[in-house]
Design a protein around this motif. Structure first.
Motif, PDB file in Angstrom:
ATOM      1  N   PHE A  84       0.829  -1.206   0.000  1.00  0.00           N
ATOM      2  CA  PHE A  84       0.000   0.000   0.000  1.00  0.00           C
ATOM      3  C   PHE A  84       0.862   1.255   0.000  1.00  0.00           C
ATOM      4  O   PHE A  84       2.026   1.221   0.407  1.00  0.00           O
ATOM      5  CB  PHE A  84      -0.978   0.008   1.185  1.00  0.00           C
ATOM      6  N   THR A  85       0.273   2.319  -0.498  1.00  0.00           N
ATOM      7  CA  THR A  85       0.976   3.593  -0.556  1.00  0.00           C
ATOM      8  C   THR A  85       0.418   4.472   0.558  1.00  0.00           C
ATOM      9  O   THR A  85      -0.797   4.590   0.707  1.00  0.00           O
ATOM     10  CB  THR A  85       0.727   4.254  -1.924  1.00  0.00           C
ATOM     11  N   ASP A  86       1.311   5.078   1.339  1.00  0.00           N
ATOM     12  CA  ASP A  86       0.804   5.883   2.459  1.00  0.00           C
ATOM     13  C   ASP A  86       0.485   7.309   1.994  1.00  0.00           C
ATOM     14  O   ASP A  86       0.661   7.660   0.834  1.00  0.00           O
ATOM     15  CB  ASP A  86       1.765   5.837   3.652  1.00  0.00           C
ATOM     16  N   ARG A  87       0.058   8.159   2.911  1.00  0.00           N
ATOM     17  CA  ARG A  87      -0.417   9.501   2.530  1.00  0.00           C
ATOM     18  C   ARG A  87       0.687  10.375   1.948  1.00  0.00           C
ATOM     19  O   ARG A  87       0.435  11.368   1.317  1.00  0.00           O
ATOM     20  CB  ARG A  87      -1.068  10.175   3.722  1.00  0.00           C
ATOM     21  N   HIS A  88       1.949   9.978   2.185  1.00  0.00           N
ATOM     22  CA  HIS A  88       3.058  10.755   1.630  1.00  0.00           C
ATOM     23  C   HIS A  88       3.580  10.153   0.330  1.00  0.00           C
ATOM     24  O   HIS A  88       4.624  10.544  -0.161  1.00  0.00           O
ATOM     25  CB  HIS A  88       4.191  10.857   2.644  1.00  0.00           C
ATOM     26  N   GLY A  89       2.846   9.164  -0.176  1.00  0.00           N
ATOM     27  CA  GLY A  89       3.241   8.570  -1.448  1.00  0.00           C
ATOM     28  C   GLY A  89       4.316   7.499  -1.298  1.00  0.00           C
ATOM     29  O   GLY A  89       4.858   7.020  -2.283  1.00  0.00           O
ATOM     30  N   ARG A  90       4.653   7.114  -0.062  1.00  0.00           N
ATOM     31  CA  ARG A  90       5.665   6.084   0.132  1.00  0.00           C
ATOM     32  C   ARG A  90       5.015   4.715   0.004  1.00  0.00           C
ATOM     33  O   ARG A  90       3.921   4.489   0.536  1.00  0.00           O
ATOM     34  CB  ARG A  90       6.293   6.220   1.525  1.00  0.00           C
ATOM     35  N   GLU A  91       5.738   3.825  -0.693  1.00  0.00           N
ATOM     36  CA  GLU A  91       5.187   2.481  -0.855  1.00  0.00           C
ATOM     37  C   GLU A  91       5.650   1.584   0.286  1.00  0.00           C
ATOM     38  O   GLU A  91       6.828   1.600   0.664  1.00  0.00           O
ATOM     39  CB  GLU A  91       5.643   1.887  -2.181  1.00  0.00           C
ATOM     40  N   ASN A  92       4.705   0.829   0.806  1.00  0.00           N
ATOM     41  CA  ASN A  92       4.985  -0.058   1.945  1.00  0.00           C
ATOM     42  C   ASN A  92       4.449  -1.446   1.676  1.00  0.00           C
ATOM     43  O   ASN A  92       3.634  -1.657   0.779  1.00  0.00           O
ATOM     44  CB  ASN A  92       4.284   0.477   3.200  1.00  0.00           C
ATOM     45  N   VAL A  93       4.908  -2.396   2.490  1.00  0.00           N
ATOM     46  CA  VAL A  93       4.308  -3.732   2.456  1.00  0.00           C
ATOM     47  C   VAL A  93       3.920  -4.113   3.875  1.00  0.00           C
ATOM     48  O   VAL A  93       4.467  -3.579   4.843  1.00  0.00           O
ATOM     49  CB  VAL A  93       5.286  -4.786   1.876  1.00  0.00           C
ATOM     50  N   LEU A  94       2.969  -5.036   3.968  1.00  0.00           N
ATOM     51  CA  LEU A  94       2.662  -5.638   5.267  1.00  0.00           C
ATOM     52  C   LEU A  94       3.550  -6.869   5.377  1.00  0.00           C
ATOM     53  O   LEU A  94       3.467  -7.770   4.535  1.00  0.00           O
ATOM     54  CB  LEU A  94       1.192  -6.054   5.331  1.00  0.00           C
TER      55      LEU A  94
END
Ligand code: ATP
Ligand code: MG
Length: 579
Positions: free
Chosen positions: A96-106
């Motif tokens: 998922f992409t957070d509110r700052h546009g950074r891509e993350n994974v669980l």
């Protein structure tokens, strides 16, 4: 604890998706409730068991010299890009992409995060070896979550990661973990077998799986009767078969036949009066994301998704899409011809059994046509040519041997796995150390996983009867259940409370069924929730100064004088806990 104060919502009915006993019983006994596909809430009883399992794991990890840490469940995808596992993990990894546009994974696991930690914090051989572990929720968007918490999307895993300075040191840590795993499963009261396993996407040189033999398990254990060899199906190596008798010249030349609307192996076999073992299946794959390769296996065999990458030199392989298959075979999917393949693709991987065939049938590179009298070695090369490899690339089947010994098959549940990882992660993420000579070296890693909730589900899967769970004493939500039968009789309630207090004082984990319900309801629930030992106090027994003690596995209770009840219960409990 008092029953009346706990949320233990036992039920008779279970949802239709609860296919196997452990799933049904965990719902019926009020251990878990489903929130959504593959995600569950643990209610008080389920959580108690989970905590006990986690504590056993924690104690054994600590005793083996591992140190507990806790890493975030949300990880920057950047780390995964550095190891290439952002691609390799595919859709199983939730992004998922957070509110700052950074891509993350669980986090589906934590090799990347822990290796980057060690890269930052460890610099000298003097700090090695180090073994770091955590017990935390992982998320995998499993293709088919099922069987309750046996294969859930969110699950509690213990994951340990070791960093060593040499292969010998890794061997030592691996052995420590292996032995710790044996103690964990013994203490959890689980019978298990240890099988050789493939390392798969993890990479590395060696691996073992700890598997609980069980009919409803999703893993297949392949072993010899004398126990000298045991591996999972992905790994199990089979002896190559002897070449089928008959010289190539004895067969007539290849012949194309029209097979209208015959698509499946069975349909073609019936139409051409042949057998699946006389068919050759060309399967088109993509290796390393770009090379088109073909694998040839017999019609009655399954390609092994772990063995093929080994044959391809460790590259990741996946089935080619329809367009690629159609362009390679110039026909619809299902009609590829093994002949001339070597010229068209980057590699031809031929299973031993195909190489050993006298003659076979396959597609014709033409929709609705097949070819008979294909002779491996005559009509397509088995050696000599570039990119042609004959190897073991299929699943073992009944009738196969390993080192000449017959292979046997049984099902099991994988509860843990240990890997020798090598330097795949440390090189890519810069986890280096200075050795005694001042030279920089990558750490040699190992990783070690245990499924905490899967242990609970597996224990119930193998420990239950028609009436409910039969849980091992060390992981049951409570150790002893005290049941006063007649809540309206002061004497019964007083005696039960006295026994309860004394058991608690003696160190037992006790549940007192203080509910104002019929004895029948109490007995039913007692069987369902599977507490290993129960003490029943009733008006009739008390007249003779007796109470009843019964283990969950016993058919009948034993009468014990009230005065001896606590000592007797503690004696039985101690025995049950020393599994
Ligand atoms: P599987 O082959 O069953 O999908 P895995 O080999 O991918 O599991 P590992 O990466 O080895 O799993 O994870 C370590 C342990 O975590 C496994 O041995 C298993 O006990 C547990 N585990 C893995 N996936 C799940 C899941 N979906 N639900 C519950 N436990 C799981
Ligand atoms: Mg595994």
């Amino acid at each position: 604890m008092r029953y009346s104060k706990l949320l233990i919502p036992t039920v008779k009915e279970v949802p239709a998706d609860a296919e196997i006993p452990s799933h049904r019983l965990m719902i019926r006994a009020g251990f878990i409730r489903k929130l959504a596909s593959g995600t569950y809430t643990y209610l008080p009883l389920g959580l108690r068991s989970l905590r006990k399992i986690a504590e056993i794991v924690r104690q054994e990890m600590n005793a083996a010299g591992a140190q507990e840490i806790l890493m975030p469940a949300v990880q920057p995808i950047e780390l995964w890009r550095q190891t290439g596992r952002d691609v390799a993990y595919g859709q199983t990894m939730c992004r998922f992409t957070d509110r700052h546009g950074r891509e993350n994974v669980l986090a589906p696991t934590a090799e990347e995060v822990v290796t980057s930690l060690v890269a930052a914090e460890i610099s000298s051989y003097k700090q090695l070896p180090i073994n770091l572990y955590q017990i935390s929720f992982k998320f995998r968007d499993e293709f088919r979550p099922r069987f309750g918490v046996l294969r859930s999307r969110e699950f509690l895993m213990k994951d340990a990661y070791s960093f060593n300075e040499s292969a010998e040191s890794l061997d030592e840590t691996y052995r420590l973990m292996y032995d710790a795993y044996c103690r964990v499963f013994e203490r959890c009261g689980l019978p298990y077998v240890i099988v050789e396993a493939e390392t798969g996407e993890m990479g590395g040189s060696g691996s073992h799986q700890f598997t609980v033999p069980c009919e409803n398990g999703e893993d297949i254990i392949v072993h010899t009767a004398d126990g000298s060899y045991a591996a999972n199906l992905e790994k199990a190596a089979v002896d190559p078969p002897p070449k089928t008798k008959g010289k190539p010249k004895e067969y007539p030349p290849m012949e194309e036949v029209h097979t209208p609307d015959k698509r499946t192996i069975d349909e073609v076999c019936e139409f051409l009066n042949t057998k699946p073992e006389e068919m050759i299946k060309p399967l088109i794959y993509v290796a390393g994301g770009e090379d088109i390769i073909v694998a040839l296996v017999r019609g009655d065999h399954e390609l092994n998704a772990e063995k093929l990458p080994q044959a391809v030199g460790g590259k990741h392989v996946e089935p080619a899409d329809e367009k690629t298959v159609e362009s390679v075979s110039s026909a619809a999917v299902g009609f590829a011809r093994p002949v001339d393949m070597a010229e068209k693709v980057s590699g031809v991987f031929i299973d031993y059994c195909v190489a050993a065939m006298g003659v076979g049938v396959a597609g014709a590179n033409k929709t609705d046509y097949h070819v008979r009298n294909i002779v491996p070695g005559r009509d397509f090369p088995l050696e000599g040519e570039k990119h042609v490899v004959v190897a073991d690339i299929r699943n073992a089947v009944e009738g196969d041997t390993h080192d000449g010994k017959k292979l046997l098959f049984k099902r099991g549940i994988e509860v843990g796995q240990v890997f020798k990882l090598g330097t795949k992660y440390s090189r890519k993420l810069g986890a280096n150390f200075l050795d005694a000579n001042g030279a920089e070296q990558p750490c040699i890693m190992g990783c070690y996983g245990i499924g905490i909730n899967r242990i609970l589900a597996a224990a119930i899967e193998i420990g239950h009867d028609d009436a409910g769970c039969i849980l091992p004493a060390n992981i049951a939500p409570f150790e002893v259940l005290v049941i006063p039968l007649n809540n309206d009789k002061v004497e019964v309630v007083d005696q039960a409370t006295w026994i309860y207090d004394k058991l608690v004082e003696a160190g037992a984990d006790v549940l007192l069924d203080d509910r104002d319900v019929r004895p029948g309801v109490k007995f039913k629930d007692a069987d369902l929730i599977g507490i290993p030992l129960r003490v029943v106090i009733g008006e009739r027994g008390l007249k003779e100064s007796n109470v009843e003690i019964k283990r969950r596995v016993d058919e009948k209770p034993t009468l014990v004088p009230v005065a001896d009840a606590v000592a007797e219960a503690m004696k039985l409990l101690d025995k049950m806990k020393q599994t």
